[in-house]
Design an enzyme around this catalytic site. Structure first.
Site, PDB file in Angstrom:
ATOM      1  N   PHE A  39      21.403  51.337  10.717  1.00  0.00           N
ATOM      2  CA  PHE A  39      20.303  52.309  10.781  1.00  0.00           C
ATOM      3  C   PHE A  39      19.734  52.431  12.183  1.00  0.00           C
ATOM      4  O   PHE A  39      19.052  53.395  12.494  1.00  0.00           O
ATOM      5  CB  PHE A  39      19.204  51.940   9.774  1.00  0.00           C
ATOM      6  CG  PHE A  39      18.172  50.981  10.293  1.00  0.00           C
ATOM      7  CD1 PHE A  39      18.384  49.612  10.265  1.00  0.00           C
ATOM      8  CD2 PHE A  39      16.982  51.447  10.828  1.00  0.00           C
ATOM      9  CE1 PHE A  39      17.432  48.739  10.754  1.00  0.00           C
ATOM     10  CE2 PHE A  39      16.023  50.574  11.315  1.00  0.00           C
ATOM     11  CZ  PHE A  39      16.252  49.209  11.284  1.00  0.00           C
ATOM     12  N   LYS A  40      20.044  51.478  13.051  1.00  0.00           N
ATOM     13  CA  LYS A  40      19.485  51.537  14.404  1.00  0.00           C
ATOM     14  C   LYS A  40      19.943  52.781  15.158  1.00  0.00           C
ATOM     15  O   LYS A  40      19.261  53.242  16.068  1.00  0.00           O
ATOM     16  CB  LYS A  40      19.823  50.262  15.149  1.00  0.00           C
ATOM     17  CG  LYS A  40      19.115  49.095  14.462  1.00  0.00           C
ATOM     18  CD  LYS A  40      19.118  47.814  15.148  1.00  0.00           C
ATOM     19  CE  LYS A  40      18.143  46.833  14.542  1.00  0.00           C
ATOM     20  NZ  LYS A  40      18.554  46.258  13.235  1.00  0.00           N
ATOM     21  N   ASP A  41      21.084  53.343  14.753  1.00  0.00           N
ATOM     22  CA  ASP A  41      21.530  54.593  15.384  1.00  0.00           C
ATOM     23  C   ASP A  41      20.513  55.718  15.205  1.00  0.00           C
ATOM     24  O   ASP A  41      20.412  56.596  16.060  1.00  0.00           O
ATOM     25  CB  ASP A  41      22.849  55.062  14.746  1.00  0.00           C
ATOM     26  CG  ASP A  41      24.039  54.183  15.134  1.00  0.00           C
ATOM     27  OD1 ASP A  41      24.094  53.703  16.268  1.00  0.00           O
ATOM     28  OD2 ASP A  41      24.923  54.007  14.268  1.00  0.00           O
ATOM     29  N   LEU A  92      18.065  55.107  17.981  1.00  0.00           N
ATOM     30  CA  LEU A  92      18.608  54.950  19.333  1.00  0.00           C
ATOM     31  C   LEU A  92      19.360  56.180  19.815  1.00  0.00           C
ATOM     32  O   LEU A  92      19.370  56.473  21.012  1.00  0.00           O
ATOM     33  CB  LEU A  92      19.473  53.694  19.403  1.00  0.00           C
ATOM     34  CG  LEU A  92      18.627  52.423  19.466  1.00  0.00           C
ATOM     35  CD1 LEU A  92      19.451  51.189  19.158  1.00  0.00           C
ATOM     36  CD2 LEU A  92      17.974  52.276  20.846  1.00  0.00           C
TER      37      LEU A  92
END
Ligand SMILES: *Cc1c(COP(=O)(O)O)cnc(C)c1O
Length: 464
Positions: A111-113, A116
């Site tokens: 989920f960091k995409d 970011l």
């Protein structure tokens, strides 16, 4: 929108400066001066809009005049156009009450995409045309490193150095960092564990002369723009399940308290959120804090959910700021006390203000049970998402409240844990097929501050 520090002693900044600053200079975290509100009509109007459109609308009040509306919309279209699912963050129904919000369709499958990918574009936009250069240095136990490298590879004005503990990230996670072949991206395997890597990064930031010379910047979830980007999917999911007419609950596998704090922000903005369930693994400091007011750090126990293996959750300070009535002077004292003793008792009247939250500590057996239940319902979960689902199923919310578990990683990222729980693995998506063959670019360095500083200082493209 103006941003203030939770500790009250750092300059008040606009969105652009707060994004580039990361941590506030007084050791606090930047938060908006006041929570913006979306009216019920504005929330209703999100129904049927694309993810990128929703993002532009929800983010606009946070960005203020730092970007014009057309540019913001264009950046959102670009960032979310790189996701492999047309819905960007699709909802998947598990049964009459439970839903999964799949946040892992970005380039690195976590989920960091979501945050970011946008942050990389914001950095580039804010640096374009100037002579400022950023040198991003971070420590990663897996997911943040690859998502950050993917977000800024080949961008002008930015270099990135990611330290990871040699031999302690999975093959998929390592290859997602090391197979990126870009002149500005550096994967560094250090001889030590994650805490050692993080301590080296902190020491680099503490060297002010060095930090100023190279334009040191952070991309972990203390960065306000990252959190803001995560607020979007709470709105996006809730309107699909009946908001603003119907309240929706969320269960969030939690580590650094960034993701679930974004849900709290959505509620502060007017989204009808019935409950935010903070799901922890056996590293349960947040569960103890929310359930009993006991915010005290122990030692980290390694688990099958490495992205949640934390003791101190940086973003919890942002919630504590609100729980203390946004009194920065009081909070600065409270945080100094915590930093000195690594323990804090949250007084009952303060804890009582966190009534939107509940929490659960999920052990390995309960995680495996949730993976098996979801498999029976037709879905393969990664272990982090399974912690969230286990907490959701244990929460005892009324059946008529839709309960959304945030699915934070693709199951193919954690093949061993998945296979041992359900006897079968999830295949790597085809677009990552070449990952296991690509050439790796990595530098092995000892965990010594002088060596790391010398490496970063000579490799960064900032003019010496
Ligand atoms: C980072 C991460 C988490 C924890 O998110 P926080 O914002 O730190 O609470 C959970 N699951 C996965 C897969 C992650 O990568």
């Amino acid at each position: 929108m103006r941003y203030i520090s939770t500790r009250g002693q750092a300059p008040v900044l606009g969105f652009k400066a707060a994004t580039l600053a990361g941590l506030a200079s007084d050791g606090g975290l930047y938060v908006p001066e006041a929570w913006p509100r979306l009216s019920e009509a504005a929330i209703a109007d999100l129904a049927g809009r694309s993810y990128a459109e929703t993002a532009a609308i929800v983010l606009a009040p946070f960005i203020g005049d730092a970007l014009d509306p057309a540019t913001l919309r264009e950046l959102c279209e670009t960032a979310y156009g790189r996701f492999a699912h047309p819905a960007v963050t699709p909802l998947v129904q598990l049964d009459g009450q439970h839903w999964l919000l799949e946040l892992f369709h970005g380039p690195t499958l976590a989920f960091k995409d979501v945050a970011l990918q946008l942050l990389g574009l914001l950095f580039e936009r804010f640096l374009a045309g100037g002579d400022r250069h950023l040198t991003i240095v971070g420590a990663t136990s897996g997911d943040t490193g690859s998502a950050a490298i993917e977000a800024v590879a080949n961008r002008a004005h930015i270099d990135i150095f990611m330290l990871y503990p040699d031999g302690r990230v999975s093959d998929v996670q390592r290859r997602q960092m090391t197979t990126v072949d870009a002149p500005n991206a550096h994967s560094i395997a250090i001889d030590g564990d994650f805490d050692t890597a993080q301590a080296l990064v902190k020491a680099l930031f503490a060297d002010r002369a060095f930090a100023d010379r190279v334009g040191l910047a952070a991309v972990n979830s203390i960065n306000w723009a990252r959190l803001a980007a995560q607020v979007v999917y709470y709105f996006y999911a809730a309107v699909r399940l009946g908001a603003p007419g119907r309240p929706v609950a969320f269960s969030v596998p939690t580590g650094n308290f960034g993701d679930v704090f974004a849900g709290y922000v959505a509620a502060c903005m007017g989204l009808p959120v019935a409950r935010l369930i903070v799901a922890t693994n056996v590293n349960d400091i947040l569960h103890r804090a929310l359930a009993r007011g006991d915010y005290s750090a122990g030692t980290v126990a390694p688990t099958a959910t490495p992205s949640m293996d934390i003791q101190v959750s940086s973003n919890f300070e942002r919630l504590l700021f609100d729980l203390h009535g946004r009194d920065a002077g009081t909070l600065a004292g409270v945080m100094r006390g915590f930093e000195a003793t690594r323990a804090m008792a949250i007084p009952e009247p303060v804890r009582a203000r966190a009534g939107l939250f509940s929490s659960a500590r999920i052990d390995h057996a309960a995680m495996v049970e949730a993976m098996r239940w979801a498999h029976g319902a037709g879905t393969i979960l990664d272990p982090h998402s399974a912690i969230g689902l286990a907490a959701a199923r244990a929460a005892g919310l009324p059946r008529e409240v839709p309960l959304v578990t945030l699915a934070t990683a693709h199951p193919a990222k954690f093949p061993e844990a998945v296979t041992s729980a359900i006897g079968t693995a999830a295949p790597l998506p085809a677009r990552l097929g070449a990952l296991m063959e690509g050439r790796e670019h990595v530098t092995h360095l000892p965990a010594t501050l002088d060596v790391i500083r010398e490496f970063v200082g000579t490799r960064t493209r900032v003019a010496a």
